[in-house]
Design an enzyme around this catalytic site. Sequence first.
Site, PDB file in Angstrom:
ATOM      1  N   GLY A  62       0.776  -1.239   0.000  1.00  0.00           N
ATOM      2  CA  GLY A  62       0.000   0.000   0.000  1.00  0.00           C
ATOM      3  C   GLY A  62       0.806   1.286   0.000  1.00  0.00           C
ATOM      4  O   GLY A  62       0.286   2.355  -0.298  1.00  0.00           O
ATOM      5  N   ASP A 120      -4.737   1.429  10.987  1.00  0.00           N
ATOM      6  CA  ASP A 120      -6.165   1.166  11.167  1.00  0.00           C
ATOM      7  C   ASP A 120      -6.345   0.501  12.538  1.00  0.00           C
ATOM      8  O   ASP A 120      -6.317   1.183  13.568  1.00  0.00           O
ATOM      9  CB  ASP A 120      -6.602   0.280   9.987  1.00  0.00           C
ATOM     10  N   LYS A 148      -6.555   6.130  11.351  1.00  0.00           N
ATOM     11  CA  LYS A 148      -7.992   5.960  11.648  1.00  0.00           C
ATOM     12  C   LYS A 148      -8.087   5.522  13.107  1.00  0.00           C
ATOM     13  O   LYS A 148      -8.298   4.340  13.399  1.00  0.00           O
ATOM     14  CB  LYS A 148      -8.510   4.836  10.748  1.00  0.00           C
ATOM     15  N   VAL A 170     -11.498   3.723   2.727  1.00  0.00           N
ATOM     16  CA  VAL A 170     -10.762   4.567   1.784  1.00  0.00           C
ATOM     17  C   VAL A 170      -9.935   3.721   0.817  1.00  0.00           C
ATOM     18  O   VAL A 170      -9.387   2.692   1.179  1.00  0.00           O
ATOM     19  CB  VAL A 170      -9.853   5.588   2.513  1.00  0.00           C
TER      20      VAL A 170
HETATM   21  C1  PRP Z   1      -3.153  -2.442   4.990  1.00  0.00           C
HETATM   22  C2  PRP Z   1      -2.280  -1.200   5.109  1.00  0.00           C
HETATM   23  C3  PRP Z   1      -1.586  -1.354   6.430  1.00  0.00           C
HETATM   24  C4  PRP Z   1      -2.557  -2.211   7.228  1.00  0.00           C
HETATM   25  C5  PRP Z   1      -3.209  -1.369   8.262  1.00  0.00           C
HETATM   26  O1  PRP Z   1      -2.369  -3.439   4.474  1.00  0.00           O
HETATM   27  O2  PRP Z   1      -1.378  -1.113   4.041  1.00  0.00           O
HETATM   28  O3  PRP Z   1      -0.352  -2.014   6.304  1.00  0.00           O
HETATM   29  O4  PRP Z   1      -3.540  -2.717   6.328  1.00  0.00           O
HETATM   30  O5  PRP Z   1      -4.198  -2.077   8.949  1.00  0.00           O
HETATM   31  P1  PRP Z   1      -4.104  -2.441  10.476  1.00  0.00           P
HETATM   32  O6  PRP Z   1      -3.627  -1.234  11.228  1.00  0.00           O
HETATM   33  O7  PRP Z   1      -5.529  -2.806  10.789  1.00  0.00           O
HETATM   34  O8  PRP Z   1      -3.176  -3.595  10.624  1.00  0.00           O
HETATM   35  P2  PRP Z   1      -2.923  -4.768   3.786  1.00  0.00           P
HETATM   36  O9  PRP Z   1      -2.726  -5.900   4.717  1.00  0.00           O
HETATM   37  O10 PRP Z   1      -4.320  -4.547   3.290  1.00  0.00           O
HETATM   38  O11 PRP Z   1      -1.912  -4.988   2.605  1.00  0.00           O
HETATM   39  P3  PRP Z   1      -1.512  -3.996   1.418  1.00  0.00           P
HETATM   40  O12 PRP Z   1      -0.573  -2.962   1.995  1.00  0.00           O
HETATM   41  O13 PRP Z   1      -0.854  -4.880   0.442  1.00  0.00           O
HETATM   42  O14 PRP Z   1      -2.788  -3.363   0.892  1.00  0.00           O
END
Ligand code: PRP
Length: 205
Positions: A62, A120, A148, A170
């Site tokens: 991300g 998050d 968040k 988002v």
């Molecule tokens: C998303 C984002 C953060 C994480 C945050 O990653 O990039 O690393 O979630 O969420 P949290 O605070 O609830 O742990 P995701 O695992 O979706 O992988 P990505 O980065 O490949 O989208």
Amino acid sequence: MPVSTILKTNRSSTPVPPRLRAEVEKILITDAELAQRIKILARGIERDFRGREMVVVSLLNGTVLFLADLIRHLNLPLRLDFIGVSSYGAGTESGDLVFTKELRLDVRGRDVLLVDDILDTGKTLSRVLPKLRALKPRRIKTCVLLDKPSRRVAKVKPDYVGFTIPDLFVIGYGLDFAERYRNLPFVGVLHPHIYKEVLEHAAKK
Ligand code: PRP
């Protein structure tokens, strides 16, 4: 406490491009707002690191857009590496974490800047930070574009925050839903019908 720009749910919005109107409810942060805020974040980081070389550790996938914009404004020596970490599944909830790439650079005794796109629940950073600390860096500072806080379950306090946002789904500027929308130049809010359909489909399986 991190200084961040706090965004409200009902802020006035730039129109969504016609191609995306069926999927994106509104633009939460425009590309111009992102660019302006990221320059300010970079200045704060530069001040704190005082010209010391840093290792930037960025979490895949991300962070791609945020990272590229942030580091080009960091006027100090740095080395860059990545940790691959992903919550399992295509839903909106952070689930089990899977490490897909380990760090390769040696961070022992180094100043580390850990970059993520969104904080998050905090589960990701609370798993990654102890792993990094075990490698004995001199210090670790954390930088997230979006925070968040209303969703937090794990105790994590980032050092640098771009925007504090309400509990909205988002996407864009690196953030995905089921691996889509990462290329959008703005942070947008996904129409609930998009993720409800996917979640309902997954529940029926
Ligand atoms: C998303 C984002 C953060 C994480 C945050 O990653 O990039 O690393 O979630 O969420 P949290 O605070 O609830 O742990 P995701 O695992 O979706 O992988 P990505 O980065 O490949 O989208």
